[in-house]
Design a protein around this motif. Structure first.
Motif, short mmCIF file in Angstrom:
data_model
loop_
_atom_site.label_atom_id
_atom_site.label_comp_id
_atom_site.label_asym_id
_atom_site.label_seq_id
_atom_site.Cartn_x
_atom_site.Cartn_y
_atom_site.Cartn_z
N ASN A 187 0.82 -1.23 0.00
CA ASN A 187 0.00 0.00 0.00
C ASN A 187 0.85 1.27 0.00
OD1 ASN A 187 -2.22 -1.69 0.12
ND2 ASN A 187 -2.50 -1.45 2.32
N ALA A 188 2.01 1.22 -0.64
CA ALA A 188 2.92 2.36 -0.64
C ALA A 188 2.25 3.63 -1.16
CB ALA A 188 4.16 2.05 -1.47
N ASP A 189 1.39 3.48 -2.16
CA ASP A 189 0.74 4.65 -2.76
C ASP A 189 -0.25 5.31 -1.81
OD1 ASP A 189 -0.81 2.32 -3.00
OD2 ASP A 189 -2.00 3.17 -4.63
N LYS A 190 -0.68 4.58 -0.78
CA LYS A 190 -1.65 5.13 0.17
C LYS A 190 -0.99 5.80 1.37
CE LYS A 190 -5.25 1.76 -0.96
NZ LYS A 190 -6.14 0.69 -0.43
N LEU A 191 0.32 5.65 1.50
CA LEU A 191 1.00 6.19 2.68
C LEU A 191 1.08 7.70 2.63
CD1 LEU A 191 2.60 5.73 5.31
CD2 LEU A 191 4.68 5.63 3.91
N ASN A 192 0.58 8.35 3.66
CA ASN A 192 0.71 9.80 3.81
C ASN A 192 2.03 10.07 4.51
OD1 ASN A 192 0.41 12.53 4.19
ND2 ASN A 192 -1.18 12.35 5.77
N LEU A 193 3.09 10.31 3.72
CA LEU A 193 4.46 10.46 4.24
C LEU A 193 4.88 11.92 4.23
CD1 LEU A 193 7.26 9.27 5.10
CD2 LEU A 193 7.78 9.11 2.65
N THR A 194 5.40 12.38 5.37
CA THR A 194 5.99 13.71 5.48
C THR A 194 7.41 13.56 5.99
OG1 THR A 194 3.86 14.71 6.01
CG2 THR A 194 5.84 15.96 6.60
N VAL A 195 8.36 14.26 5.38
CA VAL A 195 9.73 14.25 5.89
C VAL A 195 10.13 15.67 6.26
CG1 VAL A 195 10.35 12.23 4.50
CG2 VAL A 195 10.83 14.51 3.61
N VAL A 196 10.86 15.77 7.37
CA VAL A 196 11.37 17.07 7.81
C VAL A 196 12.88 17.01 7.70
CG1 VAL A 196 11.46 18.75 9.69
CG2 VAL A 196 9.42 17.31 9.40
N PRO A 197 13.47 17.70 6.71
CA PRO A 197 14.91 17.58 6.45
C PRO A 197 15.77 18.20 7.54
CG PRO A 197 13.73 18.46 4.54
CD PRO A 197 12.79 18.54 5.71
N VAL A 198 17.06 17.87 7.47
CA VAL A 198 18.07 18.53 8.29
C VAL A 198 18.39 19.87 7.63
CG1 VAL A 198 20.39 18.36 9.28
CG2 VAL A 198 19.04 16.28 8.90
N ALA A 199 18.33 20.93 8.40
CA ALA A 199 18.61 22.25 7.84
C ALA A 199 20.12 22.50 7.78
CB ALA A 199 17.94 23.33 8.69
N ASN A 200 20.55 23.16 6.71
CA ASN A 200 21.94 23.58 6.54
C ASN A 200 22.90 22.39 6.46
OD1 ASN A 200 20.88 26.25 6.97
ND2 ASN A 200 21.02 25.86 9.17
N TYR A 201 22.43 21.30 5.86
CA TYR A 201 23.22 20.08 5.78
C TYR A 201 23.70 19.86 4.35
CZ TYR A 201 24.24 15.02 6.37
OH TYR A 201 24.83 13.79 6.42
N GLU A 202 24.95 19.46 4.21
CA GLU A 202 25.54 19.14 2.91
C GLU A 202 26.04 17.71 2.92
OE1 GLU A 202 28.63 21.98 2.35
OE2 GLU A 202 27.37 23.67 2.91
N ARG A 203 26.06 17.08 1.76
CA ARG A 203 26.41 15.66 1.71
C ARG A 203 27.87 15.40 2.07
NH1 ARG A 203 21.89 13.50 -0.25
NH2 ARG A 203 22.67 11.38 -0.07
N THR A 204 28.72 16.41 2.01
CA THR A 204 30.13 16.21 2.34
C THR A 204 30.46 16.58 3.78
OG1 THR A 204 30.58 18.39 1.42
CG2 THR A 204 30.96 16.49 -0.02
N MET A 205 29.46 16.97 4.54
CA MET A 205 29.72 17.35 5.94
C MET A 205 30.06 16.12 6.78
SD MET A 205 26.88 20.15 7.11
CE MET A 205 27.01 21.87 6.67
N SER A 206 31.08 16.23 7.59
CA SER A 206 31.32 15.20 8.60
C SER A 206 30.39 15.48 9.77
CB SER A 206 32.78 15.22 9.06
OG SER A 206 33.10 16.48 9.64
#
Length: 392
Positions: free
Chosen positions: A215-234
């Motif tokens: 039922n993936a299409d029925k899932l009401n999903l909300t994500v709250v991202p990390v602010a000021n985050y970069e993929r190269t940050m340690s």
């Protein structure tokens, strides 16, 4: 979401695909985990009955998410406890019991062991489920498996699901074999590499988007991202994510050393430096000696309990990504001395998500040959995951 840098993705070497920026700008804003962005999710909880998938890492500036939400008048009805328990004090694989939180009186429901997915009856008094757990970016680390089952339960029972994102300390690496579905288990549920280079919110979006749950299409999903985050940050975790990953070095070594769990070799459970050493007896894997014992995090029977073993101290090494050199060297040394190495071959294949890695090592392939064999799958995976990434 403000993006501070545009990334390019390149495969630096056969030792792993690492994401590298063209240039790193000056950091001006502090990193803020998703749970700290209160305005993004707390208003939506007003009048709702909330279930929390949390553990000891679910803190914001020293305050646990449970207490923070209660202080703000949110009705927290249930807490769901993954592997290692709500307080993070259970050994790996230890049974997690359902109980009542002594501090708040809230029911704590185990989602580790025989009851990985809560029943409709358990979810009946909930409107929203929140996931806020610190992950380490490795496929066989089971918190993402618990997230999978909770997302599926939410989809099947018409409950909203919110993921409060946290950084991935191994986000720079995409490496290892991609899961073959016939080797799917609780230590590997998704068709992703051992090191997938995604945060839990990005992975949640991929789980829904790729239809990896019922039922993936029925899932009401909300994500709250990390602010000021970069993929190269340690990112050094403020709270250890599990009893045997006590520091940044153990988390960095975890992807490479966990395969030893399927062998007779110890990686330091029962010592003050778990996942930072390798050792064996009677054959020496090095000159560093240590003696495992029953301690918190390894209270039952750690390998070589009260027996001195010899191996290597890795606390000051610069091993990162997925390094197979120690593993292959240990295999060669034990088998040359007529010692069984893959004593839990089935578990090895579950950790790897395939039997090809074990068979390649047994066939005498080099690390370079083995890593070359999964490059095409890694490229395919990176293309597939691209629409779900939050931090470009």
């Amino acid at each position: 979401m403000r993006f501070l840098v545009v990334m390019i993705i390149s495969c630096l070497s056969l030792l792993g695909c690492k994401e590298t920026p063209q240039q790193v700008p000056e950091k001006t804003l502090p990193l803020q985990v998703g749970a700290a962005n209160y305005d993004a999710y707390i208003p939506a909880l007003k009048g709702k009955r909330v279930g929390l998938v949390v553990n000891q890492t679910s803190e914001i500036n020293g305050q646990h998410l449970v207490d923070l939400l209660l202080d703000r008048g949110v009705k927290v009805s249930k807490i769901f406890a993954p592997e290692h328990g709500f307080r993070g004090d259970h050994d790996a694989g230890a049974h997690v019991k359902s109980t009542v939180d002594a501090k708040t009186g809230i029911d704590v429901v185990s989602i580790y062991g025989s009851n990985k997915k809560p029943t409709p009856e358990v979810l009946a008094d909930l409107d929203v489920i929140i996931f806020d757990i610190q992950d380490v970016g490795v496929r066989f680390y089971t918190y993402i498996s618990s997230m999978h089952y909770m997302m599926e339960a939410a989809a099947e029972n018409d409950k909203s699901f919110i993921v409060l994102d946290r950084p991935n300390p191994n986000i720079a690496y995409v490496d290892g074999p991609t899961l073959d579905p016939q080797f799917r288990s609780f230590v590997g549920m998704h068709e992703i590499p051992v090191l997938h280079g995604m945060t839990v919110a990005e992975l949640a979006q991929m789980i829904k988007g790729e239809g990896w749950i019922n039922n993936a299409d029925k899932l009401n999903l909300t994500v709250v991202p990390v602010a000021n985050y970069e993929r190269t940050m340690s990112y050094e975790l403020p709270v250890k994510p599990s009893p045997n990953l006590p520091n940044a070095q153990s988390i960095q070594l975890y992807p490479s050393l966990c395969f030893f769990e399927a062998t007779p070799i110890t990686i330091g459970r029962g010592t003050d430096f778990p996942f930072q050493v390798v050792g064996y007896s009677p054959i020496k894997l090095g000159e560093f000696s240590f003696t495992p014992r029953a301690i918190e995090g390894a209270s039952m029977n750690p390998k070589f309990k009260e027996i001195e073993v010899f191996g290597q101290d890795l606390r000051d090494t610069d091993i990162h990504g997925l390094d197979l050199s120690l593993f292959i060297s240990a295999y060669q040394k034990l088998t040359a001395n007529n010692q069984e190495f893959f004593e839990r071959a089935g578990f090895m294949d579950k950790l790897a998500g395939t039997d090809k890695l074990r068979l390649a090592i047994e066939a005498g392939q080099t690390e370079q040959q083995i890593k070359q064999s999964w490059q095409a799958d890694l490229s395919t995976f990176k293309r597939k995951r691209a629409p779900y990434l939050l931090y470009q």
